[in-house]
Design a protein around this motif. Structure first.
Motif, PDB file in Angstrom:
ATOM      1  N   UNK A 111     -44.516   0.001  32.607  1.00  0.00           N
ATOM      2  CA  UNK A 111     -43.850   0.012  33.898  1.00  0.00           C
ATOM      3  C   UNK A 111     -43.428  -1.405  34.298  1.00  0.00           C
ATOM      4  N   UNK A 112     -44.344  -2.364  34.078  1.00  0.00           N
ATOM      5  CA  UNK A 112     -44.039  -3.755  34.424  1.00  0.00           C
ATOM      6  C   UNK A 112     -42.870  -4.273  33.596  1.00  0.00           C
ATOM      7  N   UNK A 113     -42.912  -3.967  32.287  1.00  0.00           N
ATOM      8  CA  UNK A 113     -41.824  -4.420  31.417  1.00  0.00           C
ATOM      9  C   UNK A 113     -40.496  -3.804  31.849  1.00  0.00           C
ATOM     10  N   UNK A 114     -40.541  -2.522  32.224  1.00  0.00           N
ATOM     11  CA  UNK A 114     -39.314  -1.845  32.658  1.00  0.00           C
ATOM     12  C   UNK A 114     -38.731  -2.522  33.898  1.00  0.00           C
ATOM     13  N   UNK A 115     -39.615  -2.775  34.873  1.00  0.00           N
ATOM     14  CA  UNK A 115     -39.150  -3.337  36.140  1.00  0.00           C
ATOM     15  C   UNK A 115     -38.520  -4.712  35.923  1.00  0.00           C
ATOM     16  N   UNK A 116     -39.047  -5.468  34.947  1.00  0.00           N
ATOM     17  CA  UNK A 116     -38.530  -6.821  34.727  1.00  0.00           C
ATOM     18  C   UNK A 116     -37.361  -6.850  33.756  1.00  0.00           C
ATOM     19  N   UNK A 117     -37.017  -5.710  33.176  1.00  0.00           N
ATOM     20  CA  UNK A 117     -35.946  -5.696  32.171  1.00  0.00           C
ATOM     21  C   UNK A 117     -34.578  -5.588  32.845  1.00  0.00           C
ATOM     22  N   UNK A 118     -33.545  -5.751  32.054  1.00  0.00           N
ATOM     23  CA  UNK A 118     -32.189  -5.601  32.585  1.00  0.00           C
ATOM     24  C   UNK A 118     -31.960  -4.165  33.054  1.00  0.00           C
ATOM     25  N   UNK A 119     -32.517  -3.211  32.296  1.00  0.00           N
ATOM     26  CA  UNK A 119     -32.350  -1.809  32.690  1.00  0.00           C
ATOM     27  C   UNK A 119     -33.078  -1.546  34.014  1.00  0.00           C
ATOM     28  N   UNK A 120     -34.205  -2.235  34.194  1.00  0.00           N
ATOM     29  CA  UNK A 120     -34.939  -2.093  35.455  1.00  0.00           C
ATOM     30  C   UNK A 120     -34.093  -2.535  36.638  1.00  0.00           C
ATOM     31  N   UNK A 121     -33.280  -3.555  36.423  1.00  0.00           N
ATOM     32  CA  UNK A 121     -32.395  -4.034  37.486  1.00  0.00           C
ATOM     33  C   UNK A 121     -31.359  -2.962  37.828  1.00  0.00           C
ATOM     34  N   UNK A 122     -30.848  -2.303  36.791  1.00  0.00           N
ATOM     35  CA  UNK A 122     -29.861  -1.235  37.010  1.00  0.00           C
ATOM     36  C   UNK A 122     -30.510  -0.077  37.777  1.00  0.00           C
ATOM     37  N   UNK A 123     -31.768   0.203  37.437  1.00  0.00           N
ATOM     38  CA  UNK A 123     -32.512   1.277  38.085  1.00  0.00           C
ATOM     39  C   UNK A 123     -32.564   1.053  39.601  1.00  0.00           C
ATOM     40  N   UNK A 124     -32.915  -0.169  39.997  1.00  0.00           N
ATOM     41  CA  UNK A 124     -32.988  -0.472  41.420  1.00  0.00           C
ATOM     42  C   UNK A 124     -31.592  -0.443  42.044  1.00  0.00           C
ATOM     43  N   UNK A 125     -30.605  -0.867  41.258  1.00  0.00           N
ATOM     44  CA  UNK A 125     -29.224  -0.873  41.758  1.00  0.00           C
ATOM     45  C   UNK A 125     -28.779   0.534  42.125  1.00  0.00           C
ATOM     46  N   UNK A 126     -29.214   1.537  41.360  1.00  0.00           N
ATOM     47  CA  UNK A 126     -28.860   2.923  41.662  1.00  0.00           C
ATOM     48  C   UNK A 126     -29.425   3.336  43.010  1.00  0.00           C
ATOM     49  N   UNK A 127     -30.657   2.891  43.280  1.00  0.00           N
ATOM     50  CA  UNK A 127     -31.276   3.237  44.554  1.00  0.00           C
ATOM     51  C   UNK A 127     -30.541   2.550  45.696  1.00  0.00           C
ATOM     52  N   UNK A 128     -30.189   1.271  45.486  1.00  0.00           N
ATOM     53  CA  UNK A 128     -29.625   0.476  46.575  1.00  0.00           C
ATOM     54  C   UNK A 128     -28.189   0.877  46.894  1.00  0.00           C
ATOM     55  N   UNK A 129     -27.385   1.126  45.873  1.00  0.00           N
ATOM     56  CA  UNK A 129     -25.970   1.411  46.126  1.00  0.00           C
ATOM     57  C   UNK A 129     -25.342   2.008  44.875  1.00  0.00           C
ATOM     58  N   UNK A 130     -25.325   3.330  44.844  1.00  0.00           N
ATOM     59  CA  UNK A 130     -24.854   4.008  43.635  1.00  0.00           C
ATOM     60  C   UNK A 130     -23.370   3.766  43.378  1.00  0.00           C
ATOM     61  N   UNK A 131     -22.570   3.779  44.448  1.00  0.00           N
ATOM     62  CA  UNK A 131     -21.129   3.641  44.279  1.00  0.00           C
ATOM     63  C   UNK A 131     -20.786   2.247  43.746  1.00  0.00           C
ATOM     64  N   UNK A 132     -21.471   1.236  44.258  1.00  0.00           N
ATOM     65  CA  UNK A 132     -21.244  -0.117  43.794  1.00  0.00           C
ATOM     66  C   UNK A 132     -21.589  -0.217  42.307  1.00  0.00           C
ATOM     67  N   UNK A 133     -22.693   0.410  41.923  1.00  0.00           N
ATOM     68  CA  UNK A 133     -23.114   0.349  40.529  1.00  0.00           C
ATOM     69  C   UNK A 133     -22.079   1.001  39.620  1.00  0.00           C
ATOM     70  N   UNK A 134     -21.503   2.085  40.095  1.00  0.00           N
ATOM     71  CA  UNK A 134     -20.458   2.737  39.308  1.00  0.00           C
ATOM     72  C   UNK A 134     -19.296   1.773  39.075  1.00  0.00           C
ATOM     73  N   UNK A 135     -18.947   1.007  40.121  1.00  0.00           N
ATOM     74  CA  UNK A 135     -17.817   0.096  40.002  1.00  0.00           C
ATOM     75  C   UNK A 135     -18.188  -1.181  39.247  1.00  0.00           C
ATOM     76  N   UNK A 136     -19.439  -1.272  38.799  1.00  0.00           N
ATOM     77  CA  UNK A 136     -19.771  -2.340  37.856  1.00  0.00           C
ATOM     78  C   UNK A 136     -19.830  -1.769  36.442  1.00  0.00           C
ATOM     79  N   UNK A 137     -19.453  -0.506  36.294  1.00  0.00           N
ATOM     80  CA  UNK A 137     -19.351   0.082  34.964  1.00  0.00           C
ATOM     81  C   UNK A 137     -20.577   0.855  34.515  1.00  0.00           C
ATOM     82  N   UNK A 138     -21.531   1.090  35.449  1.00  0.00           N
ATOM     83  CA  UNK A 138     -22.699   1.880  35.066  1.00  0.00           C
ATOM     84  C   UNK A 138     -22.445   3.350  35.391  1.00  0.00           C
TER      85      UNK A 138
END
Lengths: 275, 311, 240
Positions: free
Chosen positions: B171-198
């Motif tokens: 869990x710790x490794x996930x949270x600190x990984x690049x994918x972990x950053x994307x995970x939080x980005x989905x929670x914070x602002x899904x539409x913005x994340x889509x427009x970054x290509x995710x």
């Protein structure tokens, strides 16, 4: 049972429609109504008199409990949809506990106010069940008239369309919400009082009606009262038909999956207006 | 660095407790660690990604029955059964996620709830195989893994700790990984994340499956370790449980699920040793948390700047 | 004739009776700065939504770099090199400036992420603010971060939706220099209200009115176009 189902579901639909709140505790309001009906029946010696007393008292008490829950808890959450779901789960646990502590874990039966049996040549039909259908129909009609014709109904519909505008027009939105929440719960209580002589009162009895009401409301389109009624009738009738071919468990599996799929593919409900 | 040390210290503490705890609490803590893994899986979906599911009991029981049925009916040994059970949780999450993740918010809550309910009813329907509401005890032969008898107190605690350690560090490794950053980005602002290509759907589906992996592992280990598999674990209260743990400990904090599980477990334990009000305690705790501390204990600490480095 | 990077033909998008975009053709030359202007409600925002994939057109086709992308979802288009910055600032308010930029930068899978993020921050002058929570930045800095995130994707076509809204006069100068530095490696589609910025930056201009292309051409041609003056620029520019 479609009639009672419709009553319960309309209560749920009402709270969702006007307040945008999914009330998970709705089944527990139903349960509370049933349990109170038993309490009243114990207190009043004559069965018909007790029934009438329960029919008046239970919805009032349940409605008051609901109004209290609304002002004490839901209002403070600002009616945030997800937080209110978690909160109503909490409320439902507490209500279950209350019923368990004061009422006990056993199922209790309530005597029907009259036991007339209509005999047709080929089958008999309990007069009370017929009465339930008529009574539920009358209550539904009253709700419908209340929503479409009365001033209070107009205020509720206005609040449904736009909370802020309603506030700007001097409508006391807090009171409308508390009233709506209470009315929805009271409807569940009426349904419960009606059904108690047929089924029995039990502290876990809220689960099934909740699930069934969910099914009805969602298939009917969340917040649309007309859709809810049609769906209740359809499901109430088809429930009987399906369970002739399948076991009740299988019927419930099919029904729950149907709800999930309707929400996924037709979020506005089968009869709801397009968003 | 500070975060890593803290996590290792927590694991060391749990290992130390193995040697000093009295039998009653020793057994409790083994149970709590497995439940905390379940809650950690829930935290990945709800706390970090913002997916509020009310159907995680389905994933827990997928793991539990996946492992239990294989041992019971096919005579598998514990090790492969645990592995398959764990994967069953992920597979179940992926399949239901394919449908459920087309919805968001309240609809997602109801859809996941309905799926879990359908799963529970299915277990009842095939009661001849699954034991229905009664469940079935896991045969002693199927409770030995890697030469360790999981029915015995000592090995059981250590295996629970091992599972918990892997889950926590993962869990710790996930949270600190690049994918972990994307995970939080989905929670914070899904539409913005889509427009970054995710692709929001793909990201959420992957995380739901990961969450199911955790839940499946918890279910499989719980069944095998404590020797009982039953449909009760598929009921709604077991979907609420991880939500409660996470809300209490702190959503979106790696150590939140453990803290929440410990506190809630002992709160209910304490309450039910005096009276029979565990329902009210659960309900009351939910209300208090939603009303007064929606971020949970560790979440509130982090918010106030007292421990802003908590991952 | 420069090669075309984006070609839209016959795009239509109707909302009920409202024809927000009603048969628009648009062609962008690779490496140019192309401005899209028009009065409020002309359909600029809808057109940009169609190009970026946030909405699906009722009719028409969009080609990017030779390939038909009309039906591609938005995130696929971003991967192919169409960057987009939001008109209403849409940063991750709860995350740090570093995380905001990293989410864009890590799309390119750089080996040294923090180095690449610092570089991306420096392009918009935010390198000193990396650890700060984005929601606590001043409005102008939030706008810069928004643009910085778009740039960090290293897009081949960057769509800037009202980028200078909320900028102070001094900030606009810096912004214009930044955009000039992007071409010709990146093609820029600029949706802008500030006519000074448009006239200073754009190599070509397309004017939208009531969902249709009113005129398209060099800045001087647009300035001289009588229809444009009547619809948009107003009488004050008639004597230019």
């Amino acid at each position: 049972m479609a009639a009672v189902l419709a009553l319960t579901a309309v209560g749920l639909s009402l709270t969702f429609g006007v307040m945008r709140v999914v009330n998970v505790a709705h089944g527990e309001f139903f349960m509370l109504g049933a349990v109170l009906a038993w309490v009243v029946a114990q207190a009043v010696p004559s069965a018909p008199l007790g029934f009438v007393a329960a029919l008046i008292l239970c919805p009032l008490v349940v409605g008051a409990v609901a109004a209290l829950a609304d002002t004490a808890i839901l209002k403070r959450l600002n009616y945030d949809p997800e937080a209110t779901i978690v909160a109503t789960i909490g409320i439902s646990y507490i209500l279950q506990q209350g019923a368990l502590s004061f009422f006990g874990p056993d199922a209790r039966a309530v005597e029907a106010p009259f036991s007339l049996r209509l005999q047709f040549p080929w089958f008999g039909y309990s007069g009370y069940k017929l009465f339930v259908v008529v009574a539920a129909g009358l209550v539904l009609l009253a709700v419908w008239l209340f929503m479409t014709r009365s001033r209070a109904g107009l205020v509720m519909r206005a609040t449904q369309v736009d909370r802020n505008t309603a506030r700007a027009f001097g409508i006391n939105v807090d009171r409308v919400y508390a009233g709506t929440f209470a009315l929805g719960a009271a409807l569940a209580a009426v349904a419960a009082v009606l059904i108690v002589p047929i089924q029995q009162a039990h502290y876990l009895m809220g689960h099934d009606p909740l699930l069934l009401s969910f099914i009805v409301v969602i298939i009917g389109g969340l917040g649309s009262i007309r859709g809810t009624l049609i769906a209740a009738l359809l499901i109430g009738l088809s429930d009987g038909i399906i369970s002739m071919f399948f076991t009740p468990t299988l019927a419930k599996i099919v029904a729950t999956l149907a709800v999930a799929l309707v929400l996924v593919f037709r979020p506005q409900g089968l009869f709801g207006a397009r968003a | 660095m500070r975060a890593l040390s803290l996590h290792l210290a927590v694991l060391a503490l749990l290992l130390g407790l193995h040697f000093v705890l009295p039998a009653y609490h020793h057994a409790n803590l083994a149970r709590i660690m497995v439940l905390a893994v379940f809650a950690m899986g829930y935290n990945i979906a709800f706390g970090y990604t913002g997916l509020l599911s009310l159907g995680h009991a389905l994933l827990l029981s997928a793991g539990m029955f996946g492992a239990g049925l294989l041992i019971q009916h096919f005579g598998l040994t514990a090790a492969p059964a645990l592995l398959i059970g764990t994967l069953a949780g992920a597979a179940m999450a992926a399949v239901t996620g394919l449908l459920a993740l087309r919805t968001t918010g309240v609809s997602l809550m109801i859809v996941t709830l309905m799926f879990a309910q359908a799963g529970y009813l299915t277990l009842l329907y095939f009661g001849a195989v699954t034991g229905g509401d009664e469940g079935f005890p896991v045969p002693a032969a199927g409770r030995v893994a890697f030469g360790l008898n999981l029915a015995a107190e000592g090995p059981r605690y250590l295996v629970a700790l091992g599972l918990f350690a892997v889950a926590l560090m993962g869990n710790l490794a996930l949270v600190r990984s690049r994918f972990g950053r994307v995970m939080v980005a989905m929670r914070e602002n899904e539409e913005r994340s889509r427009m970054l290509g995710y692709n929001p759907f793909a990201v959420k589906l992957g995380l739901m499956a990961l969450s199911g992996l955790y839940a499946g592992a918890a279910g499989a280990f719980y069944g095998v370790m404590f020797g009982y598999v039953g449909a009760t674990f598929a009921t709604i209260p077991y979907s609420i449980l991880p939500l409660l743990y996470v809300l209490l400990g702190g959503a979106g904090v790696t150590l939140g699920p453990l803290l929440g599980a410990v506190l809630m477990f002992y709160l209910i334990d304490l309450a039910s040793s005096h009276t029979t009000v565990q329902l009210a305690v659960t309900g009351g705790a939910l209300l208090v948390l939603v009303l007064f501390a929606p971020k949970g204990i560790l979440g509130s600490l982090r918010e106030r700047g007292l421990a802003s480095w908590l991952p | 004739m420069a090669s075309m990077i984006l070609q839209a033909e016959g795009l239509k998008r109707h909302f009920g009776g409202l024809k927000a975009v009603d048969g628009v053709d648009l062609a962008l030359n690779a490496g140019e700065i192309h401005a899209l202007i028009g009065p409020n409600g002309a359909g600029k925002t809808t057109l940009v939504s169609l190009l970026s994939g946030r909405q699906v057109p009722d009719a028409g086709t969009i080609r990017f770099d030779g390939a038909d992308i009309t039906r591609l979802p938005a995130h696929e288009r971003v991967r192919r090199g169409i960057g987009y910055t939001f008109q209403i600032t849409a940063i991750y308010a709860g995350l740090s400036v570093f995380d905001n930029l990293a989410l864009a930068v890590q799309r390119g899978h750089p080996r040294d992420l923090s180095g690449a993020v610092t570089e991306a921050a420096a392009r918009v002058g935010l390198e000193a603010l990396l650890p700060q929570i984005a929601g606590t930045l001043s409005y102008g800095h939030q706008r810069l971060l928004e643009i910085g995130m778009g740039l960090a994707l290293h897009p081949r076509l960057l769509i800037l939706d009202e980028p200078t809204q909320g900028f102070a006069a001094g900030e606009i100068e810096g912004f214009m220099a930044l955009v000039r530095g992007l071409v010709p490696a990146t093609t820029v589609l600029l949706i802008e209200h500030n006519m000074d910025v448009v006239m200073a930056l754009a190599e070509r201009i397309t004017v939208l009115d009531q969902g249709r292309v009113l005129a398209s051409g060099l800045p001087a041609e647009i300035r001289a176009n009588r229809a444009v003056q009547d619809a948009y620029l107003g009488g004050s520019h008639a004597g230019d």
